[in-house]
Design a protein around this motif. Sequence first.
Motif, PDB file in Angstrom:
ATOM      1  N   ASN A  34     -11.311  21.386  -1.088  1.00 53.40           N
ATOM      2  CA  ASN A  34     -11.673  20.104  -1.727  1.00 53.40           C
ATOM      3  C   ASN A  34     -11.916  19.024  -0.538  1.00 53.40           C
ATOM      4  O   ASN A  34     -11.193  18.105  -0.527  1.00 53.40           O
ATOM      5  N   TRP A  35     -12.840  19.616   0.241  1.00 53.36           N
ATOM      6  CA  TRP A  35     -13.263  18.605   1.409  1.00 53.36           C
ATOM      7  C   TRP A  35     -13.961  17.260   0.722  1.00 53.36           C
ATOM      8  O   TRP A  35     -13.859  16.135   1.380  1.00 53.36           O
ATOM      9  N   CYS A  36     -14.470  17.273  -0.353  1.00 49.47           N
ATOM     10  CA  CYS A  36     -15.085  16.275  -1.047  1.00 49.47           C
ATOM     11  C   CYS A  36     -13.767  15.510  -1.582  1.00 49.47           C
ATOM     12  O   CYS A  36     -13.105  16.063  -2.444  1.00 49.47           O
ATOM     13  N   ASN A  37     -13.780  14.115  -1.471  1.00 49.70           N
ATOM     14  CA  ASN A  37     -12.626  13.322  -1.799  1.00 49.70           C
ATOM     15  C   ASN A  37     -13.124  12.531  -2.780  1.00 49.70           C
ATOM     16  O   ASN A  37     -12.252  11.639  -3.295  1.00 49.70           O
ATOM     17  N   ASP A  38     -14.303  12.459  -3.391  1.00 51.76           N
ATOM     18  CA  ASP A  38     -14.810  11.424  -4.323  1.00 51.76           C
ATOM     19  C   ASP A  38     -14.818  12.020  -5.929  1.00 51.76           C
ATOM     20  O   ASP A  38     -15.020  11.338  -6.732  1.00 51.76           O
ATOM     21  N   LEU A  39     -14.774  13.283  -5.651  1.00 55.56           N
ATOM     22  CA  LEU A  39     -14.760  13.914  -7.212  1.00 55.56           C
ATOM     23  C   LEU A  39     -14.333  15.254  -7.073  1.00 55.56           C
ATOM     24  O   LEU A  39     -15.044  16.449  -6.810  1.00 55.56           O
ATOM     25  N   VAL A  40     -12.879  15.160  -7.669  1.00 56.76           N
ATOM     26  CA  VAL A  40     -12.204  16.668  -7.502  1.00 56.76           C
ATOM     27  C   VAL A  40     -11.898  16.780  -9.088  1.00 56.76           C
ATOM     28  O   VAL A  40     -11.271  16.171  -9.653  1.00 56.76           O
ATOM     29  N   PRO A  53     -10.117  17.876 -12.292  1.00 59.41           N
ATOM     30  CA  PRO A  53      -8.580  18.026 -12.827  1.00 59.41           C
ATOM     31  C   PRO A  53      -8.154  19.301 -12.568  1.00 59.41           C
ATOM     32  O   PRO A  53      -9.036  20.344 -13.000  1.00 59.41           O
ATOM     33  N   GLY A  54      -6.907  19.466 -12.238  1.00 60.36           N
ATOM     34  CA  GLY A  54      -6.380  20.784 -11.975  1.00 60.36           C
ATOM     35  C   GLY A  54      -6.776  21.456 -10.838  1.00 60.36           C
ATOM     36  O   GLY A  54      -6.246  22.547 -10.580  1.00 60.36           O
ATOM     37  N   THR A  55      -7.629  21.102  -9.806  1.00 57.43           N
ATOM     38  CA  THR A  55      -8.095  21.630  -8.729  1.00 57.43           C
ATOM     39  C   THR A  55      -7.101  21.367  -7.652  1.00 57.43           C
ATOM     40  O   THR A  55      -6.710  20.162  -7.764  1.00 57.43           O
ATOM     41  N   PRO A  56      -6.872  22.393  -6.621  1.00 49.72           N
ATOM     42  CA  PRO A  56      -5.740  22.092  -5.819  1.00 49.72           C
ATOM     43  C   PRO A  56      -6.358  20.861  -4.636  1.00 49.72           C
ATOM     44  O   PRO A  56      -7.635  20.916  -4.455  1.00 49.72           O
ATOM     45  N   GLU A  57      -5.409  20.082  -4.234  1.00 49.91           N
ATOM     46  CA  GLU A  57      -5.757  19.019  -3.304  1.00 49.91           C
ATOM     47  C   GLU A  57      -5.162  19.315  -2.102  1.00 49.91           C
ATOM     48  O   GLU A  57      -4.031  19.608  -2.137  1.00 49.91           O
ATOM     49  N   ARG A  58      -5.714  18.873  -1.095  1.00 47.86           N
ATOM     50  CA  ARG A  58      -5.014  18.846   0.425  1.00 47.86           C
ATOM     51  C   ARG A  58      -3.947  17.947   0.549  1.00 47.86           C
ATOM     52  O   ARG A  58      -3.859  16.987   0.139  1.00 47.86           O
ATOM     53  N   ARG A  59      -2.780  18.680   0.956  1.00 46.80           N
ATOM     54  CA  ARG A  59      -1.657  17.958   1.222  1.00 46.80           C
ATOM     55  C   ARG A  59      -0.928  18.206   2.691  1.00 46.80           C
ATOM     56  O   ARG A  59      -0.578  19.357   2.718  1.00 46.80           O
ATOM     57  N   VAL A  60      -1.248  17.467   3.629  1.00 48.74           N
ATOM     58  CA  VAL A  60      -0.570  17.564   4.897  1.00 48.74           C
ATOM     59  C   VAL A  60       0.595  17.074   4.924  1.00 48.74           C
ATOM     60  O   VAL A  60       0.985  15.802   4.659  1.00 48.74           O
ATOM     61  N   THR A  61       1.638  18.111   5.339  1.00 52.16           N
ATOM     62  CA  THR A  61       3.015  17.387   5.742  1.00 52.16           C
ATOM     63  C   THR A  61       3.220  17.293   7.043  1.00 52.16           C
ATOM     64  O   THR A  61       4.276  16.381   7.367  1.00 52.16           O
TER      65      THR A  61
END
Length: 117
Positions: free
Chosen positions: A41-47, A49-57
């Motif tokens: 999901n490089w697109c951050n304006d329309l993801v 529901p239920g689609t994985p989203e980037r999480r940087v730790t």
Amino acid sequence: DQTVGVTLELDPSGGQPAAVTTLPDPQWTVTLLRGEHLFANWCNDLVPPGTPERRVTESLPIVAGTITIDGPVPAFDDYGAEVTVQLTGLVAEQPDGSQFELPDVELVNANWGGAAR
């Protein structure tokens, strides 16, 4: 598995990059990322529901190494060009100042200006 990744960002204000660059170089920002779904999901304006989203730790700077672009270097506005890059001798630096080397890798970006695979 998208839990470890390397990002390369090129500052176009420095002009056309060289085919071979030794890091550090002011035109390139190279970063080691750890987390989950790092290239989803490089697109951050329309993801949806239920689609994985980037999480940087964790985000660590790459402080040494070589970037080698195979073939001609595309123009900045050549969106969609396929580019192959060899990353060798990359060294990441941890917050305590200690450093470690990453394995050499080849990245293929089928969409210059977008995400590599």
